[in-house]
Design an enzyme around this catalytic site. Structure first.
Site, PDB file in Angstrom:
ATOM      1  N   HIS A  72       0.846  -1.200   0.000  1.00 40.78           N
ATOM      2  CA  HIS A  72       0.000   0.000   0.000  1.00 40.78           C
ATOM      3  C   HIS A  72       0.882   1.251   0.000  1.00 40.78           C
ATOM      4  CE1 HIS A  72      -3.965  -1.844   1.706  1.00 40.78           C
ATOM      5  NE2 HIS A  72      -3.403  -2.598   0.791  1.00 40.78           N
ATOM      6  N   TYR A 201      -9.127   5.054   8.026  1.00 42.07           N
ATOM      7  CA  TYR A 201      -9.284   5.345   9.453  1.00 42.07           C
ATOM      8  C   TYR A 201     -10.363   6.419   9.564  1.00 42.07           C
ATOM      9  CZ  TYR A 201      -4.753   3.056  10.420  1.00 42.07           C
ATOM     10  OH  TYR A 201      -3.711   2.156  10.556  1.00 42.07           O
ATOM     11  N   PRO A 293      -3.466  -0.143  19.028  1.00 39.71           N
ATOM     12  CA  PRO A 293      -3.241  -0.577  17.640  1.00 39.71           C
ATOM     13  C   PRO A 293      -3.418   0.493  16.563  1.00 39.71           C
ATOM     14  CG  PRO A 293      -5.288  -1.493  18.494  1.00 39.71           C
ATOM     15  CD  PRO A 293      -4.624  -0.817  19.635  1.00 39.71           C
ATOM     16  N   LYS A 297       1.794  -0.412  15.100  1.00 39.00           N
ATOM     17  CA  LYS A 297       3.222  -0.490  15.435  1.00 39.00           C
ATOM     18  C   LYS A 297       3.652  -1.754  16.190  1.00 39.00           C
ATOM     19  CE  LYS A 297       4.878   3.158  13.593  1.00 39.00           C
ATOM     20  NZ  LYS A 297       4.501   2.638  12.281  1.00 39.00           N
ATOM     21  N   TYR A 385       4.260   6.524  10.227  1.00 42.68           N
ATOM     22  CA  TYR A 385       3.416   5.379   9.871  1.00 42.68           C
ATOM     23  C   TYR A 385       4.223   4.311   9.119  1.00 42.68           C
ATOM     24  CZ  TYR A 385      -0.856   2.836   8.804  1.00 42.68           C
ATOM     25  OH  TYR A 385      -1.826   1.872   8.741  1.00 42.68           O
TER      26      TYR A 385
END
Ligand code: RFL
Ligand code: PHB
Length: 392
Positions: A72, A201, A293, A297, A385
């Site tokens: 991604h 998200y 979560p 990570k 990220y």
């Protein structure tokens, strides 16, 4: 029995450590309390940072991940009814994440351990750690009803948050940092082809929601819920209705519906124990730290820890160097605290809470607008990220 490094726990941390040690010519034995079947089917993390993917590839464990993992290049943040894309690859000079289930990584590592006849014992019980502060630690356990003892030179505590390793350290030798959040995640797996190519998200007044995936046919979804949520109150219909309410947006995209094959509640916690070492015991992964979560990570930190530990043990055995082992905790904690901050930041920003005043809710929305509109703020999010590069 005797070995050089006794590893407790066959999660990502323990299995990868034994693999990296074998490549460095260091002996190890892995003890795991659950069955092989259980370890291979435990559904957990799904997002691998670039550095995790590189580590698995370099260790020769990446063949199936390269075929089946989904690369991604961005993620989406949904709020105010609009989807906003963070272009991870452009913002980080070409880095990306790979979506490949933790249980698949675990299966690949167990298969490799089998192939190389690495000693790996499932179903052990009554594990006890002894003489950790001496040069001759040993571990007791029960296997097939018989009590056993393994003498070793080092113990690696890779046995997760509820394991025995951290608990075997005297309380006054550790400092604990902890935060428990007033919400949890209800996670489901659905037999539905993911109908969006990237993770979404969502911040909604009804609560957070996350769209993720495990393969071309399986969607993974999460809903913010109460920590003591009663799963029996969540019919499949209620779950889909709530997901669709929270993902509502102006372009009409909604996750495809399919049969729900698994449901569970994940608590949210931030936790760090310092130092990550006591005498000859080294803690790695969830045994030493937990992140909520939202930042994806947890598994990546477990991989980063054992990367450092395997190099330090190899330097000890090959070159008689103690400096890397001595620096283990300090080296790992630098990355751990960065991930702790990022996970806390993502969690706070994306979850409305009953405890929030209208003022705080407005701040969260302002922060979301900022990280999706300012180049500097998007880059900060993207860089964290995809994961910071390894120094060596
Ligand atoms: P694990 O995987 O918990 O493995 C520890 C192993 O030790 C065994 N054990 C013992 N063995 C022998 N004797 C004892 N006394 C023992 N006590 C325990 C256990 O059975 C187990 O096999 O720890 P490890 O290796 O440190 O790995 C950590 C990761 O599992 C964890 O951080 C991640 O799953 C967290 N996480 C995520 N991480 C990510 O990087 N990306 C994600 O997208 C992500 N999503 C998640 C997550 C965790 C979740 N849950 C359920 C906690 C999503 C969820 C829902
Ligand atoms: C998952 O796919 O399980 C997942 C993805 C991203 C997260 C957490 C979990 O932040």
């Amino acid at each position: 029995m005797r070995t050089q490094v006794l590893i407790i726990g066959a999660g990502p941390a323990g299995l990868l450590l034994s693999h990296l040690l074998r490549l460095a010519g260091v002996e190890s034995v892995v003890l795991e309390s659950r069955s092989r079947e259980h370890c291979e089917h435990r559904i957990r993390a799904g997002v691998l940072e670039q550095g995790t993917v590189d580590t698995l590839n370099e260790a020769g464990l990446g063949a199936r991940m390269q075929r089946e993992g989904l690369v991604h290049h961005g993620i989406e943040l949904l709020f105010d009814g609009k989807r906003h894309r963070i272009d991870l690859t452009t913002l980080t000079g070409g880095r990306a994440i790979t979506v490949y289930g933790q249980h698949e990584v675990v299966r690949d590592m167990i298969a490799s351990a089998d192939e190389h006849e690495q000693p790996l014992y499932f179903g052990v019980s009554d594990v006890t750690l002894h003489d950790l502060a001496t040069d001759g630690p040993w571990v007791g356990f029960t296997l097939d009803g018989a009590m056993q003892r393994i003498d070793c030179e080092f113990v690696a505590g890779c046995d997760g948050f509820h394991g025995i390793a951290r608990q075997s350290i005297p309380h006054d030798a550790l400092q604990i940092f902890e935060r428990v959040y007033p919400y949890a995640w209800l996670g489901i797996l659905a037999d539905a082809a993911p109908n969006c190519g990237e993770l979404v998200y969502a911040h909604h007044t009804r609560g957070f929601a996350l769209f993720s995936m495990r393969s071309a046919d399986v969607t993974r979804l999460y809903l913010q819920c109460r920590p003591d949520e009663d799963l029996s109150q969540w019919s499949d219909e209620r779950i889909w209705a709530e997901l669709h309410a929270r993902f509502e947006n102006d372009d009409g995209w909604l996750p495809s519906i399919g049969d729900i094959t698994q449901k569970g509640v994940t608590p949210m916690r931030s936790f760090v124990c310092e130092p990550m070492q006591y005498g000859r015991l080294f803690l790695a992964g969830d045994a030493a730290h937990i992140v909520p979560p939202t930042g994806a990570k947890g598994m990546n930190l477990a991989v980063a820890d054992v990367r450092v530990l395997s190099k330090a043990l190899a330097a000890h055995y090959r070159e008689g160097r103690g400096d890397l082992l001595h620096a283990y905790s300090t080296t790992c904690l630098e990355r751990v605290w960065r991930a702790e901050h990022f996970s806390y930041f993502m969690t706070n920003m994306l979850h409305p809470s009953l405890e929030d005043s209208p003022f705080v809710e407005r701040l969260k929305l302002s922060e979301l607008r900022y990280v999706t509109s300012s180049d500097a703020a998007s880059r900060m999010l993207a860089e964290n990220y995809v994961g910071l590069p390894f120094h060596e």
